[in-house]
Design a protein around this motif. Structure first.
Motif, PDB file in Angstrom:
ATOM      1  N   PHE A   1       0.824  -1.206   0.000  1.00 24.11           N
ATOM      2  CA  PHE A   1       0.000   0.000   0.000  1.00 24.11           C
ATOM      3  C   PHE A   1       0.861   1.260   0.000  1.00 24.11           C
ATOM      4  CE2 PHE A   1      -4.433  -1.331   1.692  1.00 24.11           C
ATOM      5  CZ  PHE A   1      -4.572  -2.156   0.582  1.00 24.11           C
ATOM      6  N   GLY A   2       1.895   1.273   0.833  1.00 22.80           N
ATOM      7  CA  GLY A   2       2.743   2.462   0.944  1.00 22.80           C
ATOM      8  C   GLY A   2       3.753   2.589  -0.173  1.00 22.80           C
ATOM      9  N   ASN A   3       3.959   1.512  -0.932  1.00 25.46           N
ATOM     10  CA  ASN A   3       4.941   1.520  -2.018  1.00 25.46           C
ATOM     11  C   ASN A   3       4.390   0.675  -3.169  1.00 25.46           C
ATOM     12  OD1 ASN A   3       7.193   1.452  -3.683  1.00 25.46           O
ATOM     13  ND2 ASN A   3       8.631   1.054  -2.035  1.00 25.46           N
ATOM     14  N   PRO A   4       3.370   1.197  -3.871  1.00 23.15           N
ATOM     15  CA  PRO A   4       2.698   0.378  -4.888  1.00 23.15           C
ATOM     16  C   PRO A   4       3.586  -0.012  -6.055  1.00 23.15           C
ATOM     17  CG  PRO A   4       1.958   2.662  -4.999  1.00 23.15           C
ATOM     18  CD  PRO A   4       2.775   2.538  -3.752  1.00 23.15           C
ATOM     19  N   ARG A   5       4.707   0.677  -6.260  1.00 21.70           N
ATOM     20  CA  ARG A   5       5.594   0.328  -7.370  1.00 21.70           C
ATOM     21  C   ARG A   5       6.722  -0.613  -6.929  1.00 21.70           C
ATOM     22  NH1 ARG A   5       4.393   2.280 -12.042  1.00 21.70           N
ATOM     23  NH2 ARG A   5       2.811   3.917 -12.115  1.00 21.70           N
ATOM     24  N   LEU A   6       6.723  -0.991  -5.667  1.00 19.09           N
ATOM     25  CA  LEU A   6       7.700  -1.963  -5.152  1.00 19.09           C
ATOM     26  C   LEU A   6       9.125  -1.581  -5.545  1.00 19.09           C
ATOM     27  CD1 LEU A   6       5.861  -5.343  -5.917  1.00 19.09           C
ATOM     28  CD2 LEU A   6       5.379  -3.660  -4.140  1.00 19.09           C
TER      29      LEU A   6
ATOM     30  N   ASN B   1      -6.626  -2.361  -6.319  1.00 22.29           N
ATOM     31  CA  ASN B   1      -7.807  -1.600  -5.907  1.00 22.29           C
ATOM     32  C   ASN B   1      -7.409  -0.356  -5.120  1.00 22.29           C
ATOM     33  OD1 ASN B   1     -10.806  -1.477  -5.685  1.00 22.29           O
ATOM     34  ND2 ASN B   1     -10.329  -1.552  -3.501  1.00 22.29           N
ATOM     35  N   HIS B   2      -6.407  -0.492  -4.265  1.00 17.38           N
ATOM     36  CA  HIS B   2      -5.923   0.662  -3.505  1.00 17.38           C
ATOM     37  C   HIS B   2      -5.334   1.710  -4.451  1.00 17.38           C
ATOM     38  CE1 HIS B   2      -4.432   2.852  -0.045  1.00 17.38           C
ATOM     39  NE2 HIS B   2      -3.212   2.851  -0.546  1.00 17.38           N
ATOM     40  N   TYR B   3      -4.631   1.242  -5.475  1.00 16.06           N
ATOM     41  CA  TYR B   3      -4.079   2.168  -6.471  1.00 16.06           C
ATOM     42  C   TYR B   3      -5.208   2.892  -7.201  1.00 16.06           C
ATOM     43  CZ  TYR B   3      -1.222   3.789 -10.414  1.00 16.06           C
ATOM     44  OH  TYR B   3      -0.598   4.565 -11.348  1.00 16.06           O
ATOM     45  N   ARG B   4      -6.278   2.141  -7.535  1.00 17.56           N
ATOM     46  CA  ARG B   4      -7.430   2.749  -8.198  1.00 17.56           C
ATOM     47  C   ARG B   4      -8.015   3.854  -7.323  1.00 17.56           C
ATOM     48  NH1 ARG B   4     -10.099  -1.418  -8.411  1.00 17.56           N
ATOM     49  NH2 ARG B   4      -9.780  -2.057 -10.579  1.00 17.56           N
TER      50      ARG B   4
ATOM     51  N   GLN C   1      -6.449   5.554  -4.996  1.00 19.20           N
ATOM     52  CA  GLN C   1      -5.496   6.656  -4.929  1.00 19.20           C
ATOM     53  C   GLN C   1      -5.585   7.552  -6.164  1.00 19.20           C
ATOM     54  OE1 GLN C   1      -1.653   4.700  -4.280  1.00 19.20           O
ATOM     55  NE2 GLN C   1      -1.550   5.673  -2.283  1.00 19.20           N
ATOM     56  N   VAL C   2      -5.655   6.934  -7.339  1.00 19.05           N
ATOM     57  CA  VAL C   2      -5.741   7.707  -8.580  1.00 19.05           C
ATOM     58  C   VAL C   2      -7.016   8.550  -8.591  1.00 19.05           C
ATOM     59  CG1 VAL C   2      -6.038   7.542 -11.084  1.00 19.05           C
ATOM     60  CG2 VAL C   2      -4.312   6.144  -9.940  1.00 19.05           C
ATOM     61  N   ALA C   3      -8.143   7.924  -8.242  1.00 20.07           N
ATOM     62  CA  ALA C   3      -9.421   8.650  -8.246  1.00 20.07           C
ATOM     63  C   ALA C   3      -9.400   9.802  -7.244  1.00 20.07           C
ATOM     64  CB  ALA C   3     -10.562   7.685  -7.926  1.00 20.07           C
ATOM     65  N   GLU C   4      -8.857   9.553  -6.059  1.00 16.97           N
ATOM     66  CA  GLU C   4      -8.824  10.591  -5.025  1.00 16.97           C
ATOM     67  C   GLU C   4      -7.927  11.752  -5.443  1.00 16.97           C
ATOM     68  OE1 GLU C   4      -7.510  13.022  -1.913  1.00 16.97           O
ATOM     69  OE2 GLU C   4      -6.162  11.498  -2.780  1.00 16.97           O
ATOM     70  N   ARG C   5      -6.794  11.454  -6.067  1.00 17.18           N
ATOM     71  CA  ARG C   5      -5.864  12.516  -6.444  1.00 17.18           C
ATOM     72  C   ARG C   5      -6.356  13.304  -7.661  1.00 17.18           C
ATOM     73  NH1 ARG C   5      -0.412   9.031  -4.909  1.00 17.18           N
ATOM     74  NH2 ARG C   5      -0.773   9.223  -2.659  1.00 17.18           N
ATOM     75  N   ILE C   6      -7.065  12.624  -8.560  1.00 17.50           N
ATOM     76  CA  ILE C   6      -7.685  13.368  -9.662  1.00 17.50           C
ATOM     77  C   ILE C   6      -8.746  14.317  -9.117  1.00 17.50           C
ATOM     78  CG2 ILE C   6      -9.200  13.142 -11.669  1.00 17.50           C
ATOM     79  CD1 ILE C   6      -7.681  10.615 -12.410  1.00 17.50           C
ATOM     80  N   ALA C   7      -9.543  13.814  -8.168  1.00 20.86           N
ATOM     81  CA  ALA C   7     -10.572  14.663  -7.562  1.00 20.86           C
ATOM     82  C   ALA C   7      -9.938  15.829  -6.817  1.00 20.86           C
ATOM     83  CB  ALA C   7     -11.441  13.834  -6.617  1.00 20.86           C
TER      84      ALA C   7
ATOM     85  N   SER D   1      -7.258  15.568 -17.648  1.00 17.79           N
ATOM     86  CA  SER D   1      -7.849  14.581 -18.553  1.00 17.79           C
ATOM     87  C   SER D   1      -7.048  13.285 -18.447  1.00 17.79           C
ATOM     88  CB  SER D   1      -7.836  15.104 -19.989  1.00 17.79           C
ATOM     89  OG  SER D   1      -8.335  14.130 -20.875  1.00 17.79           O
ATOM     90  N   ILE D   2      -7.532  12.365 -17.656  1.00 19.65           N
ATOM     91  CA  ILE D   2      -6.834  11.095 -17.420  1.00 19.65           C
ATOM     92  C   ILE D   2      -7.822   9.951 -17.597  1.00 19.65           C
ATOM     93  CG2 ILE D   2      -5.638   9.671 -15.705  1.00 19.65           C
ATOM     94  CD1 ILE D   2      -4.552  12.228 -14.489  1.00 19.65           C
ATOM     95  N   ASP D   3      -7.452   8.993 -18.414  1.00 24.48           N
ATOM     96  CA  ASP D   3      -8.256   7.784 -18.596  1.00 24.48           C
ATOM     97  C   ASP D   3      -7.956   6.852 -17.419  1.00 24.48           C
ATOM     98  OD1 ASP D   3      -9.387   5.379 -19.296  1.00 24.48           O
ATOM     99  OD2 ASP D   3      -8.889   5.563 -21.428  1.00 24.48           O
ATOM    100  N   GLN D   4      -8.837   6.857 -16.443  1.00 26.40           N
ATOM    101  CA  GLN D   4      -8.559   6.100 -15.227  1.00 26.40           C
ATOM    102  C   GLN D   4      -8.506   4.592 -15.491  1.00 26.40           C
ATOM    103  OE1 GLN D   4     -10.446   7.357 -11.528  1.00 26.40           O
ATOM    104  NE2 GLN D   4     -11.258   9.172 -12.570  1.00 26.40           N
ATOM    105  N   SER D   5      -9.379   4.100 -16.350  1.00 27.27           N
ATOM    106  CA  SER D   5      -9.385   2.661 -16.639  1.00 27.27           C
ATOM    107  C   SER D   5      -8.052   2.226 -17.248  1.00 27.27           C
ATOM    108  CB  SER D   5     -10.527   2.314 -17.600  1.00 27.27           C
ATOM    109  OG  SER D   5     -11.775   2.587 -16.996  1.00 27.27           O
ATOM    110  N   LYS D   6      -7.550   3.033 -18.182  1.00 29.88           N
ATOM    111  CA  LYS D   6      -6.258   2.709 -18.795  1.00 29.88           C
ATOM    112  C   LYS D   6      -5.129   2.802 -17.774  1.00 29.88           C
ATOM    113  CE  LYS D   6      -3.190   3.941 -22.649  1.00 29.88           C
ATOM    114  NZ  LYS D   6      -1.986   3.985 -21.800  1.00 29.88           N
ATOM    115  N   ALA D   7      -5.202   3.820 -16.905  1.00 32.03           N
ATOM    116  CA  ALA D   7      -4.159   3.977 -15.882  1.00 32.03           C
ATOM    117  C   ALA D   7      -4.115   2.751 -14.971  1.00 32.03           C
ATOM    118  CB  ALA D   7      -4.417   5.235 -15.061  1.00 32.03           C
TER     119      ALA D   7
END
Length: 374
Positions: free
Chosen positions: A11-16, A47-50, A52-58, A81-87
């Motif tokens: 969670f704290g390091n999603p890119r490992l 799911n946590h990454y999803r 995070q992306v949604a929260e930061r876009i908002a 303008s970010i395609d969240q599904s693709k991200a």
């Protein structure tokens, strides 16, 4: 050791990535350990990454809106303008690739039986809470480990469960008694499963001491001070088998005659004609652990040798109005520098060589400009 990461470490390091994962990657390589992520951990991480992306876009949208209002130019700063599904799909592919880079694998939960989860919940068994209500995903993780890892452990293997969920699994370094009983019921001694309170604890207790020990052994071998082992004695003792292995591997190389650019003749039937008894130079490239009793030593050595070819030449013979071509094969020898990669397996307690293997042979052939690797 089989290292299992929980979502508390992703969670704290999603890119490992970063220093801690660099250390982990080095440890996995140097100790021949295996990294495992349960599928439930992968899904939770994605799911946590999803989220995070949604929260930061908002958050960015709100900030841009407020900036526009402050400047009286609300139409000038549109939301990102970010395609969240693709991200998310891009991240899932990245995560799968990163796990592979760490030589890790993912274990699924397809073999986890719903009746087992229901019984564990109703019985208030860990990792469910005392009410049997919270802990569903941890229970899937644990059942996945029991089915896919713990029940298949060999006698000399152990598992490191790396998680900060101490209230669910136990107190470092021990699992809760009921989880230890789970291990015993699957035919695995409880001593084979160790609990680490997060990646930092695993690094401090397991990774750093092991890497420091391997580095120390590497330095001792390089100085010729590691118990009964020395490079000189190794090459002198195993001279015949090393030469035999080098010659065998050499036979599988492509035709070297095609790689001699300053000759126009055709060469074929290459073979190793001669090899210097002992190497000109040698060095230890790395040391890693095989198991609790054995270590492996990577060795590079340079031998001088000679290769034999058959050189095919053409003679043009006038026969009346025709010109005939006559081919003739003649022996041809050429010196080269043989770069040899070797692995030796040592008994750590004594330094004695238990086995060795020639992994690869490369040859530098003399050219007009010096030596050129092929």
């Amino acid at each position: 050791m089989i290292v299992v990461l929980d979502t508390t470490e992703t969670f704290g390091n999603p890119r490992l990535c970063g220093p801690n994962f660099d250390l982990l990657e080095k440890y996995l390589s140097r100790t021949r350990s295996q990294l495992i992520l349960p599928q439930i951990v992968v899904e939770e991480t994605v799911n946590h990454y999803r989220e995070q992306v949604a929260e930061r876009i908002a958050s960015a949208t709100r900030a841009l809106r407020e900036l526009g209002r402050t400047l009286g130019e609300s139409e000038v700063y549109p939301p990102p303008s970010i395609d969240q599904s693709k991200a998310i799909e891009d991240y899932r592919r990245y995560l799968e690739k990163r796990i592979q880079e760490l030589t890790g694998s993912v274990i699924g939960y397809g073999n986890v039986q719903l009746p087992n989860l229901v019984a564990r919940s109703l019985g208030r068994q860990r990792p469910f809470d005392n009410n049997g209500q919270r802990g569903f995903r941890d229970a899937i993780l644990w059942e996945s480990l029991l089915k896919e890892v713990i029940s298949r452990l060999q006698a000399d293997e152990s598992v490191a469960l790396v998680t900060k969920n101490s209230k669910d699994f136990g107190m470092e370094p021990d699992l809760f008694p009921e989880l230890q009983e789970d291990c015993r019921s699957r035919g695995s001694p409880d001593a084979q499963v160790w609990l680490f309170n997060g990646l930092q604890s695993f690094l401090d207790r397991e990774v750093k001491p092991n890497l420091e020990k391997m580095e120390g052994i590497h330095r001792e071998i390089a100085k010729g001070q590691f118990k009964s082992f020395s490079l000189g004695a190794f090459f002198a003792t195993f001279i015949e088998s090393l030469h035999r292995d080098i010659e065998e591997i050499f036979q599988w190389h492509p035709d070297l005659g095609r790689r001699i650019p300053f000759f126009v003749e055709e060469f074929h039937s290459q073979r190793l004609h001669e090899l210097q008894p002992l190497p000109l130079s040698s060095s230890v490239t790395h040391v890693w652990r095989v198991n609790n009793e054995r270590i492996a030593v990577g060795i590079e050595a340079n031998y001088m040798g000679e290769i034999a070819f058959q050189m095919r030449t053409k003679d043009y013979i006038q026969d009346g109005n025709q010109v005939l071509i006559q081919y003739k094969d003649e022996p041809f020898h050429m010196g080269g520098l043989f770069h040899v990669s070797i692995t030796a397996i040592l008994d750590e307690a004594s330094g004695a060589v238990e086995s060795h293997e020639v992994n690869d042979v490369d040859v530098d052939l003399g050219t007009e400009g010096g030596l050129a690797a092929w």
